[in-house]
Scaffold this active site. Sequence first.
Site, PDB file in Angstrom:
ATOM      1  N   VAL A   9      37.354  35.516 141.451  1.00 50.24           N
ATOM      2  CA  VAL A   9      36.680  34.318 140.912  1.00 50.24           C
ATOM      3  C   VAL A   9      35.221  34.163 141.325  1.00 50.24           C
ATOM      4  CG1 VAL A   9      38.658  32.813 140.522  1.00 50.24           C
ATOM      5  CG2 VAL A   9      37.578  32.901 142.794  1.00 50.24           C
ATOM      6  N   SER A  11      32.788  36.023 140.654  1.00 50.16           N
ATOM      7  CA  SER A  11      31.826  36.653 139.744  1.00 50.16           C
ATOM      8  C   SER A  11      32.424  36.874 138.356  1.00 50.16           C
ATOM      9  CB  SER A  11      31.412  37.995 140.364  1.00 50.16           C
ATOM     10  OG  SER A  11      30.463  38.671 139.577  1.00 50.16           O
ATOM     11  N   GLY A  73      38.345  43.414 140.706  1.00 50.33           N
ATOM     12  CA  GLY A  73      38.313  44.861 140.546  1.00 50.33           C
ATOM     13  C   GLY A  73      37.029  45.456 141.080  1.00 50.33           C
ATOM     14  N   TYR A 153      38.121  55.031 139.000  1.00 50.45           N
ATOM     15  CA  TYR A 153      38.182  53.827 138.156  1.00 50.45           C
ATOM     16  C   TYR A 153      39.092  54.014 136.942  1.00 50.45           C
ATOM     17  CZ  TYR A 153      36.817  49.717 135.490  1.00 50.45           C
ATOM     18  OH  TYR A 153      36.854  48.545 134.773  1.00 50.45           O
TER      19      TYR A 153
HETATM   20  P1  NAI Z   1      32.460  41.524 138.846  1.00 49.75           P
HETATM   21  O1  NAI Z   1      32.010  42.607 139.751  1.00 49.75           O
HETATM   22  O2  NAI Z   1      31.476  40.537 138.366  1.00 49.75           O
HETATM   23  O3  NAI Z   1      33.683  40.730 139.528  1.00 49.75           O
HETATM   24  C1  NAI Z   1      34.688  41.355 140.253  1.00 49.75           C
HETATM   25  C2  NAI Z   1      35.131  40.430 141.379  1.00 49.75           C
HETATM   26  O4  NAI Z   1      36.228  41.055 142.091  1.00 49.75           O
HETATM   27  C3  NAI Z   1      34.012  40.173 142.402  1.00 49.75           C
HETATM   28  O5  NAI Z   1      33.807  38.790 142.582  1.00 49.75           O
HETATM   29  C4  NAI Z   1      34.539  40.836 143.651  1.00 49.75           C
HETATM   30  O6  NAI Z   1      34.119  40.222 144.868  1.00 49.75           O
HETATM   31  C5  NAI Z   1      36.055  40.759 143.463  1.00 49.75           C
HETATM   32  N1  NAI Z   1      36.722  41.707 144.337  1.00 49.75           N
HETATM   33  C6  NAI Z   1      36.386  43.014 144.523  1.00 49.75           C
HETATM   34  N2  NAI Z   1      37.138  43.563 145.488  1.00 49.75           N
HETATM   35  C7  NAI Z   1      37.989  42.594 145.923  1.00 49.75           C
HETATM   36  C8  NAI Z   1      38.994  42.563 146.931  1.00 49.75           C
HETATM   37  N3  NAI Z   1      39.245  43.622 147.711  1.00 49.75           N
HETATM   38  N4  NAI Z   1      39.678  41.408 147.107  1.00 49.75           N
HETATM   39  C9  NAI Z   1      39.385  40.322 146.364  1.00 49.75           C
HETATM   40  N5  NAI Z   1      38.437  40.292 145.413  1.00 49.75           N
HETATM   41  C10 NAI Z   1      37.736  41.409 145.198  1.00 49.75           C
HETATM   42  O7  NAI Z   1      33.114  42.265 137.597  1.00 49.75           O
HETATM   43  P2  NAI Z   1      33.828  41.683 136.264  1.00 49.75           P
HETATM   44  O8  NAI Z   1      33.161  42.272 135.125  1.00 49.75           O
HETATM   45  O9  NAI Z   1      34.017  40.235 136.336  1.00 49.75           O
HETATM   46  O10 NAI Z   1      35.231  42.434 136.395  1.00 49.75           O
HETATM   47  C11 NAI Z   1      36.473  41.763 136.370  1.00 49.75           C
HETATM   48  C12 NAI Z   1      37.517  42.762 135.938  1.00 49.75           C
HETATM   49  O11 NAI Z   1      37.228  43.195 134.623  1.00 49.75           O
HETATM   50  C13 NAI Z   1      37.602  44.022 136.799  1.00 49.75           C
HETATM   51  O12 NAI Z   1      38.953  44.355 137.020  1.00 49.75           O
HETATM   52  C14 NAI Z   1      36.927  45.066 135.926  1.00 49.75           C
HETATM   53  O13 NAI Z   1      37.412  46.364 136.196  1.00 49.75           O
HETATM   54  C15 NAI Z   1      37.324  44.593 134.550  1.00 49.75           C
HETATM   55  N6  NAI Z   1      36.470  45.114 133.492  1.00 49.75           N
HETATM   56  C16 NAI Z   1      35.148  44.790 133.434  1.00 49.75           C
HETATM   57  C17 NAI Z   1      34.351  45.332 132.451  1.00 49.75           C
HETATM   58  C18 NAI Z   1      32.886  45.050 132.369  1.00 49.75           C
HETATM   59  O14 NAI Z   1      32.176  45.773 131.660  1.00 49.75           O
HETATM   60  N7  NAI Z   1      32.375  44.037 133.033  1.00 49.75           N
HETATM   61  C19 NAI Z   1      34.900  46.256 131.450  1.00 49.75           C
HETATM   62  C20 NAI Z   1      36.312  46.493 131.571  1.00 49.75           C
HETATM   63  C21 NAI Z   1      37.051  45.937 132.569  1.00 49.75           C
END
Ligand code: NAI
Length: 256
Positions: A9, A11, A73, A153
Site C-alpha cells: 500500500v 506505492s 511485489g 521476476y
Molecule cells: P510499486 O513498486 O510502486 O509498489 C510495490 C510495493 O510493494 C511497494 O510499496 C513496496 O514497498 C512493497 N513491497 C516490496 N517488497 C515488500 C515486502 N517484502 N513486504 C511488504 N511490502 C513490500 O509497484 P506497483 O506497480 O504498484 O506494483 C504492484 C504490483 O503490480 C507488483 O506485484 C508488480 O509486480 C505488479 N505489476 C506492476 C506492473 C507495472 O508496470 N507497474 C506491471 C505488472 C505487474
Amino acid sequence: GKTILITGVASGIGARTAELAGQLGADVIGVDVREPAAAAGSFVKADISSKAGVDELVARLPQRIDALCNVAGLSGNTGAAATLAVNFFGLRALSEGLAPRLREGGAIVNVASIAGFGWRANLNRAASMVGIEGFPDVAEVVADHAVRNEEGYPVSKELLLLWTFRAAHQDLFKSRGIRVNAVSPGPVETPILKQFRTVLGDARVDSDIARVGRAGTSGDIAPVVLFLCSDGARWVNGANVPVDGGLEASINAEVL
Ligand code: NAI
C-alpha cells in the site's frame, strides 16, 4: 463495511487500491515494508520476504477478514531469490496463514503480471517450484531450478498464476467458498516501471506500451482488483484477468 487487507500500500497499485476501497466504504488494513506517505485506513508495517516476517504479520491481523489483495511485489532488480521470496513464497504464505480468518465466500486477488505469460510454456519448472510447500530456503530453490537473476521476476509471476489456478481448487480455500483470482497488469506508470526499464531495457517496455497506445495507470488496475473481491464476482474463481489495454490479446493473436 467489509475488512479488506491490501499489501504493497505504500506505492503504486496498492496505494490506489487502498484509496478506492476506502472510498467504496471498506475498512482497509494496509501492509507494506515501507511507511506510506498517506495511509488509507490502518497500516501495519511488515516484510513478507521471510517466514518470520509473514508469521509476525499474521499474528497482528484481525480474526475476520473479507478479502485479501496481494499487491506487494519486487521488480527483479534485487535478484531472483529476493524476488521469488516476496512475489510468490511470501504472498502464498500470507494467503495460507490468513485462510482460516477469511470469511466464507471471501476472496483473494493476486496481482500477477503480463510477465507471467509463459507459465504454460514453462509449466514443468513452474509446477516443480509451486509444489514446494511452506516457506522454503528460496536461495536453494533458485539454485535447484537454475533460475537466472533476470528470470526471477517472470518466474515469480508464472508461479503466482499457476498457484492461483490451483488454490482456487484447494480445500483450504474452496471448502469455505473463498475465491482465488489473479489480475495481470501490462506496463503501469508506477515507480516499479522505471526498474523494469533497467531490467528489460527501454526498447522492450516502449514497444509493449506502443502496442496498446499508452501505459496503464494505477487507477486502471485498482477497480478490477476490487471487483474480483466483490460479491459481483461470486462466480469468478481461478481466473486470470489481464488488465493491459489489450496487450496480452495482441500477443495471443499473433501466435494464433
Ligand atoms: P510499486 O513498486 O510502486 O509498489 C510495490 C510495493 O510493494 C511497494 O510499496 C513496496 O514497498 C512493497 N513491497 C516490496 N517488497 C515488500 C515486502 N517484502 N513486504 C511488504 N511490502 C513490500 O509497484 P506497483 O506497480 O504498484 O506494483 C504492484 C504490483 O503490480 C507488483 O506485484 C508488480 O509486480 C505488479 N505489476 C506492476 C506492473 C507495472 O508496470 N507497474 C506491471 C505488472 C505487474
